[in-house]
Design an enzyme around this catalytic site. Structure first.
Site, PDB file in Angstrom:
ATOM      1  N   HIS A 177       0.857  -1.192   0.000  1.00 31.36           N
ATOM      2  CA  HIS A 177       0.000   0.000   0.000  1.00 31.36           C
ATOM      3  C   HIS A 177       0.887   1.235   0.000  1.00 31.36           C
ATOM      4  O   HIS A 177       1.829   1.328   0.793  1.00 31.36           O
ATOM      5  CB  HIS A 177      -0.912   0.033   1.231  1.00 31.36           C
ATOM      6  CG  HIS A 177      -1.765   1.258   1.259  1.00 31.36           C
ATOM      7  ND1 HIS A 177      -2.964   1.348   0.583  1.00 31.36           N
ATOM      8  CD2 HIS A 177      -1.567   2.473   1.818  1.00 31.36           C
ATOM      9  CE1 HIS A 177      -3.472   2.544   0.737  1.00 31.36           C
ATOM     10  NE2 HIS A 177      -2.647   3.260   1.496  1.00 31.36           N
ATOM     11  N   ASP A 226     -15.103   2.767   7.124  1.00 27.30           N
ATOM     12  CA  ASP A 226     -14.043   3.631   6.616  1.00 27.30           C
ATOM     13  C   ASP A 226     -14.509   4.402   5.389  1.00 27.30           C
ATOM     14  O   ASP A 226     -14.168   5.571   5.209  1.00 27.30           O
ATOM     15  CB  ASP A 226     -12.792   2.820   6.268  1.00 27.30           C
ATOM     16  CG  ASP A 226     -11.736   3.729   5.656  1.00 27.30           C
ATOM     17  OD1 ASP A 226     -11.264   4.625   6.377  1.00 27.30           O
ATOM     18  OD2 ASP A 226     -11.427   3.587   4.465  1.00 27.30           O
ATOM     19  N   ARG A 242     -14.231  12.866   6.313  1.00 29.18           N
ATOM     20  CA  ARG A 242     -12.971  13.549   6.654  1.00 29.18           C
ATOM     21  C   ARG A 242     -12.514  14.443   5.521  1.00 29.18           C
ATOM     22  O   ARG A 242     -11.961  15.530   5.736  1.00 29.18           O
ATOM     23  CB  ARG A 242     -11.890  12.504   6.972  1.00 29.18           C
ATOM     24  CG  ARG A 242     -12.097  11.823   8.309  1.00 29.18           C
ATOM     25  CD  ARG A 242     -11.243  10.578   8.420  1.00 29.18           C
ATOM     26  NE  ARG A 242      -9.843  10.844   8.169  1.00 29.18           N
ATOM     27  CZ  ARG A 242      -9.002   9.972   7.608  1.00 29.18           C
ATOM     28  NH1 ARG A 242      -9.410   8.786   7.243  1.00 29.18           N
ATOM     29  NH2 ARG A 242      -7.749  10.295   7.418  1.00 29.18           N
ATOM     30  N   SER A 254      -7.556   3.913   8.931  1.00 25.46           N
ATOM     31  CA  SER A 254      -8.266   3.832   7.653  1.00 25.46           C
ATOM     32  C   SER A 254      -7.545   2.865   6.706  1.00 25.46           C
ATOM     33  O   SER A 254      -8.140   1.945   6.143  1.00 25.46           O
ATOM     34  CB  SER A 254      -8.334   5.238   7.046  1.00 25.46           C
ATOM     35  OG  SER A 254      -8.683   5.197   5.695  1.00 25.46           O
ATOM     36  N   LYS A 299      -8.595  -1.557   5.967  1.00 23.69           N
ATOM     37  CA  LYS A 299      -8.851  -2.136   4.635  1.00 23.69           C
ATOM     38  C   LYS A 299      -7.851  -3.243   4.318  1.00 23.69           C
ATOM     39  O   LYS A 299      -8.205  -4.274   3.765  1.00 23.69           O
ATOM     40  CB  LYS A 299      -8.790  -1.028   3.576  1.00 23.69           C
ATOM     41  CG  LYS A 299     -10.008  -0.116   3.650  1.00 23.69           C
ATOM     42  CD  LYS A 299      -9.911   1.068   2.725  1.00 23.69           C
ATOM     43  CE  LYS A 299      -8.942   2.093   3.236  1.00 23.69           C
ATOM     44  NZ  LYS A 299      -9.056   3.430   2.695  1.00 23.69           N
TER      45      LYS A 299
END
Ligand code: URA
Length: 426
Positions: free
Chosen positions: A86, A165, A172, A187, A191
């Site tokens: 990620h 999320d 947000r 967050s 995931k």
């Protein structure tokens, strides 16, 4: 069913710098997902968290509650180990595209659930959607079957994964509460943990084009995420990597796909190759396959073979011509010398303004739009020679894109190279 609390009680507790209890966290996430806590209440709580923080226990519980708001995938019955990557987001960051098929070519399956871009950083799905026919939406069964047959999947995260999320991130985004380390870490990790990967490598970007502008805040985010991953049984490491300069030579959609294919074919810009290999090595090590050298799989053509299979499996044509923008505009170097700075944020904004990115989630993106830069910091440039090529379907977009590039680069006499990989946390 979590114990009943009251939204105002939870907001006041965090406003007054108290630690939230496990029960308060479980309740507020569940109630918000169900619609029983209103957006304005969650916005107030998110702002209190941004201002007053959360400790490790609170962040871990918040993450677990977001995972519990949806489904959790399980790839443990696959015939090979899994690893994912990620990135916290950067300009020209197309690394997922060459990385997923490369790691699959080395024998480790990559279940990559990706998103679309918002703001100046591009989205992996937007890039892949520039390939004619390619389809981002897969069912869980299709994803599993493709992981078994091809070894790599890049697809859209379904609505069932961490729905809390999805709702909270959108809130947000419009309430000035994105830049809170506890909220970013929970967050991302909710995931990735729900996705069910066995190993995870985090590419935490630092610099002008990244969320995290300083090494200190990037390190804090990385350490928080690595701890969350390890606690959840995911073999997690993070690399802190430079994002003051954009990656490669392109920022856009189709043009980044082309650059990724160049890397898979054994060429491409040196920095993209370096980071792809560094992340591949970490993913392979995390999955217990550090006996395989990913550089060999780039050189012998097996990575590009997996890329073609991966694109075809999602109805894309890997050999089709990629879309080309209708209009182009070349910016030439004003003087001769060495390019000493190329600002990632300036380039990212220009690409976004040309139509490569979106301002609102529902906006379309232009497949051919973006920026190509013809030199990287350290390269010699000649007065009058092309420095940037701007690409778009709408000529009227050039003016604002040009404005964002102003002051975004320097030409001088000497350049001190900085490392691309700044640190490793694991
Ligand atoms: N990416 C995410 O998925 N969540 C954040 O909060 C920030 C970046």
């Amino acid at each position: 069913m979590p114990t009943q609390h009251d939204a105002v009680e939870v907001i006041l507790a965090k406003r007054d710098r108290q630690e939230l209890t496990d029960s308060q966290i479980d309740w507020v996430i569940d109630a918000y997902t169900r619609g029983a806590v209103a957006d304005e209440q969650m916005a107030a709580l998110a702002m209190a968290i941004l201002l007053n923080g959360m400790d490790r226990r609170e962040i871990a519980r918040w993450t677990a509650a977001m995972i519990a708001s949806g489904e959790r995938m399980d790839f443990s019955t696959l015939s090979r180990p899994t690893a994912d990557k990620h990135s916290t987001g950067g300009v020209g960051d197309k690394i997922t595209l060459p990385l997923a098929p490369l790691v699959a070519a080395c024998g480790v399956a990559v279940p990559q659930l990706s998103g679309r871009g918002l703001g100046h950083t591009g989205g992996t799905l937007d890039k892949l959607e520039s390939i004619p026919g390619w389809r981002a939406a897969l069912s869980n069964e299709e994803m599993f079957a493709q992981l078994e047959s091809v070894g790599a999947v890049i697809c859209a995260a379904g609505d069932g994964l961490a729905p809390a999320d999805k709702k909270l991130y959108a809130l947000r985004d419009v309430t000035g509460t994105v830049e809170a380390i506890p909220l970013i870490a929970s967050s991302i990790m909710s995931k990735k943990i729900a996705e069910g990967t066995g190993a995870l490598v985090l590419d935490v970007k630092v610099g002008t084009g990244a969320f995290m502008k300083s090494v200190e805040t990037a390190r804090e985010l990385a350490e928080t995420m690595v701890a969350l991953g390890k606690d959840a049984g995911v073999n997690t490491v993070a690399l802190l990597t430079d994002m003051s300069t954009p990656l490669g030579l392109t920022a856009g959609n189709a043009i980044e796909v082309q650059e990724s294919v160049d890397v898979l074919a054994g060429g491409g810009p040196a920095d993209v190759v370096e980071l792809t290999l560094a992340l591949a090595r970490e993913m392979l090590a995390g999955a217990g396959r550090d006996d395989v050298d990913p550089a060999e799989k780039l050189a012998d053509g097996s990575a590009i073979d997996v890329w073609k299979q991966m694109i075809r499996a999602q109805d894309g044509d890997p050999d089709a011509a990629l879309p080309v923008a209708r209009e182009s505009h070349v910016v030439t170097a004003p003087t001769s010398g060495v390019l000493t700075r190329l600002d990632a944020m300036a380039v990212g904004l220009a690409a976004w303004r040309l139509g490569a990115g979106r301002a609102r989630k529902e906006d379309p993106v232009q497949a051919g739009a973006g920026v190509v830069w013809h030199a990287r910091p350290g390269d010699e440039v000649t007065a009058g020679a092309p420095l940037f090529t701007l690409l778009t379907d709408d000529e009227h977009r050039f003016e604002r894109a040009l404005a964002s590039l102003e002051g975004g680069y320097d030409i001088g006499t000497s350049y001190e190279p900085a490392p691309l990989v700044i640190d490793r946390i694991g």
